[in-house]
Design an enzyme around this catalytic site. Sequence first.
Site, PDB file in Angstrom:
ATOM      1  N   ASP A 184      24.249  44.872 -38.293  1.00 54.43           N
ATOM      2  CA  ASP A 184      23.171  45.152 -39.241  1.00 54.43           C
ATOM      3  C   ASP A 184      23.639  44.969 -40.674  1.00 54.43           C
ATOM      4  O   ASP A 184      22.876  44.501 -41.518  1.00 54.43           O
ATOM      5  CB  ASP A 184      22.638  46.578 -39.027  1.00 54.43           C
ATOM      6  CG  ASP A 184      21.639  46.618 -37.889  1.00 54.43           C
ATOM      7  OD1 ASP A 184      20.829  45.670 -37.793  1.00 54.43           O
ATOM      8  OD2 ASP A 184      21.680  47.559 -37.079  1.00 54.43           O
TER       9      ASP A 184
ATOM     10  N   GLU B  21      26.106  50.642 -41.984  1.00 50.41           N
ATOM     11  CA  GLU B  21      25.461  49.395 -41.558  1.00 50.41           C
ATOM     12  C   GLU B  21      24.345  48.977 -42.508  1.00 50.41           C
ATOM     13  O   GLU B  21      23.605  48.048 -42.229  1.00 50.41           O
ATOM     14  CB  GLU B  21      24.957  49.490 -40.111  1.00 50.41           C
ATOM     15  CG  GLU B  21      24.051  50.660 -39.819  1.00 50.41           C
ATOM     16  CD  GLU B  21      23.634  50.748 -38.352  1.00 50.41           C
ATOM     17  OE1 GLU B  21      23.757  49.752 -37.627  1.00 50.41           O
ATOM     18  OE2 GLU B  21      23.170  51.828 -37.950  1.00 50.41           O
TER      19      GLU B  21
ATOM     20  N   CYS C 262      32.433  48.642 -35.341  1.00 51.20           N
ATOM     21  CA  CYS C 262      31.856  48.567 -33.990  1.00 51.20           C
ATOM     22  C   CYS C 262      30.831  47.457 -33.859  1.00 51.20           C
ATOM     23  O   CYS C 262      30.220  47.300 -32.809  1.00 51.20           O
ATOM     24  CB  CYS C 262      31.263  49.911 -33.578  1.00 51.20           C
ATOM     25  SG  CYS C 262      29.896  50.420 -34.628  1.00 51.20           S
TER      26      CYS C 262
ATOM     27  N   HIS D 139      20.284  42.329 -29.272  1.00 52.05           N
ATOM     28  CA  HIS D 139      20.826  43.295 -28.317  1.00 52.05           C
ATOM     29  C   HIS D 139      20.880  42.749 -26.891  1.00 52.05           C
ATOM     30  O   HIS D 139      21.726  43.162 -26.101  1.00 52.05           O
ATOM     31  CB  HIS D 139      20.074  44.624 -28.396  1.00 52.05           C
ATOM     32  CG  HIS D 139      20.491  45.408 -29.589  1.00 52.05           C
ATOM     33  ND1 HIS D 139      19.813  45.355 -30.777  1.00 52.05           N
ATOM     34  CD2 HIS D 139      21.589  46.188 -29.807  1.00 52.05           C
ATOM     35  CE1 HIS D 139      20.444  46.098 -31.664  1.00 52.05           C
ATOM     36  NE2 HIS D 139      21.520  46.613 -31.122  1.00 52.05           N
TER      37      HIS D 139
HETATM   38  C1  PEP Z   1      25.721  47.186 -35.763  1.00 56.26           C
HETATM   39  O1  PEP Z   1      24.661  47.170 -36.401  1.00 56.26           O
HETATM   40  O2  PEP Z   1      26.731  46.529 -36.087  1.00 56.26           O
HETATM   41  C2  PEP Z   1      25.853  48.014 -34.542  1.00 56.26           C
HETATM   42  C3  PEP Z   1      26.998  48.154 -33.927  1.00 56.26           C
HETATM   43  O3  PEP Z   1      24.721  48.580 -34.029  1.00 56.26           O
HETATM   44  P1  PEP Z   1      23.602  47.747 -33.244  1.00 56.26           P
HETATM   45  O4  PEP Z   1      24.179  46.407 -32.893  1.00 56.26           O
HETATM   46  O5  PEP Z   1      23.249  48.526 -32.038  1.00 56.26           O
HETATM   47  O6  PEP Z   1      22.496  47.652 -34.233  1.00 56.26           O
HETATM   48 MG    MG Z   2      23.087  48.600 -36.014  1.00 55.53          MG
END
Ligand code: PEP
Ligand code: MG
Length: 548
Positions: free
Chosen positions: A455, A431, A502, A189
């Site tokens: 994920d 995910e 996403c 992140h």
């Molecule tokens: C993902 O897991 O692809 C996602 C968009 O959520 P995060 O990256 O916040 O886990």
């Molecule tokens: Mg995620």
Amino acid sequence: MKKLHGIGTSDGVAIGRLMLYQNDKLSIEKHYIENTENELARFKAAQKQAEGALNEIYLKLLKQVGEKDSMIFQIHIMMLQDEDFTEAIQEKIVKEQVNAEFAVWETGQEFAEQFAQMDSEYMRGRKTDVIDISRRLIQCLNKSTAAGPVNSEEPFILAAEDLTPSETVKLDQSKVLAIVTRVGSRTSHSAILSRTMGIPAVAGLEDSFEKLKDGMFVIVDGTSGEVLLEPDKATQENYEKRQTESINSKNKLKQSLGNTTIMHNGRTIEVNANIGHPGDVQSALENGADGIGLFRSEFLYMGRDSLPTEDEQFEAYRQVLKKMGKKPVIVRTFDIGADKKVPYLHLPEEENPALGYRAIRICLDQTDLFRTQLRALLRASAFGNLKIMFPMIISTEEIRTAKAILEDIKSDLSAKNIAFDTAVKVGIMIETPAAAVLSSELAKECDFFSIGTNDLTQYTLAADRMNGKISKLYNQRNPAVLKMIEMAAQSAHQAGIPVGICGESAADPALTEFYLKLGIDELSVVSPSVLSLKSALQQAIQSESGKD
Ligand code: PEP
Ligand code: MG
């Protein structure tokens, strides 16, 4: 000139001086003090101030999460008043004639060491608490250490072992030219945040990180993952030229694609932006985003000492919705856990946090927290085009339970005549492999899917997204991951609901054609990638029609 090689985690070039940030070591200076009385008074004032702050947090939490989960702050207050601890600090100040900051830090370290040696697991766990209260005391003694990870008048390139997401969000964007870290990966992140903020970054320098020295002049290339130490003049000029070219080509894209809607086979493909804070909306709009495809609401909970209240959250969501006007805004309910730590929630340390107590699992367990967020979201829904999304779903039961709570809050708001969007759309993130495999069942329970490839990749391939050492295994283009995406997309369309992507692979040009073929309805990426994705989609659509 030396060249170091790491993983490019955020595109772009930066040229400047390095500042080494030692996040695990507070740099406390030792001073010789003549007036020890004065120093003792400073310490006592800081102790009182820290006690006040802790008490405030305790009382606030007590109301929000109850006695059990707020207890830790009572323990901190007791430790702060502990005679052995405070006398040891005062003795150090008087006998060694040192400044209070140094006395607190040294005593804290000594006590932490003693706790670490104890037989009882509970007492060993107090080590972090004593370090925590020492930090708090030092921050009360000296405000400048509390201001954030690093401070500098001049722009600089930040070098650190690693950065947590909450440290990254605290960075002053106007000062940090680039980030280089010893560890890290492309989908951590912190890396996603640097891309959102448009700060070039290189992670995973491993042992070569040792070659970086404070004040060194360097070039960071976040695209190739290279860091050039003390470059010669010609190299510097070369990179400066690249910086200018990149700005020029971005401006060109803005002019040609700024408000373009991407159409494919008579349908619109939304190109949206991922955000973490209301402040990110400006950049989403400037970069031509058609909407917000993922608002990672957990960032509202991070980098602070207590839970955001319903009103604080309402205000944040309302701001985003108002700024986006009629454009869609997908807010994901908080995905706290794994690398997104919220210390004041005192979640247990876990062996495998990515597989543990996080996201919807916390929401359905600590429903007070979930209800506060949903209430804030529903109230904000009256101000724009809101869609609510649940993360980490693995079963239909989870969706049904979450929706039942939402319905309950809707009834309460209606009874009180509080405005909200009665038809607010509710979707889920795909995910986990379970969600992809069960997608045809899950699709019946919701209004949209958004595939979280970050994920989904780590769980499908059993490859930790945070671990730079296995970055080759963590491959978002792996056929197993693509198969999962295909399953989810087909299930969504069979059920007549839209599906988006996403995760970071939405911006991967190597997958643009694949997404077009699947009829993906929406792609959501960091704001600086919106225009290049629109351009890649347009080119792929043109070459597809050329083939017909
Ligand atoms: C993902 O897991 O692809 C996602 C968009 O959520 P995060 O990256 O916040 O886990
Ligand atoms: Mg995620």
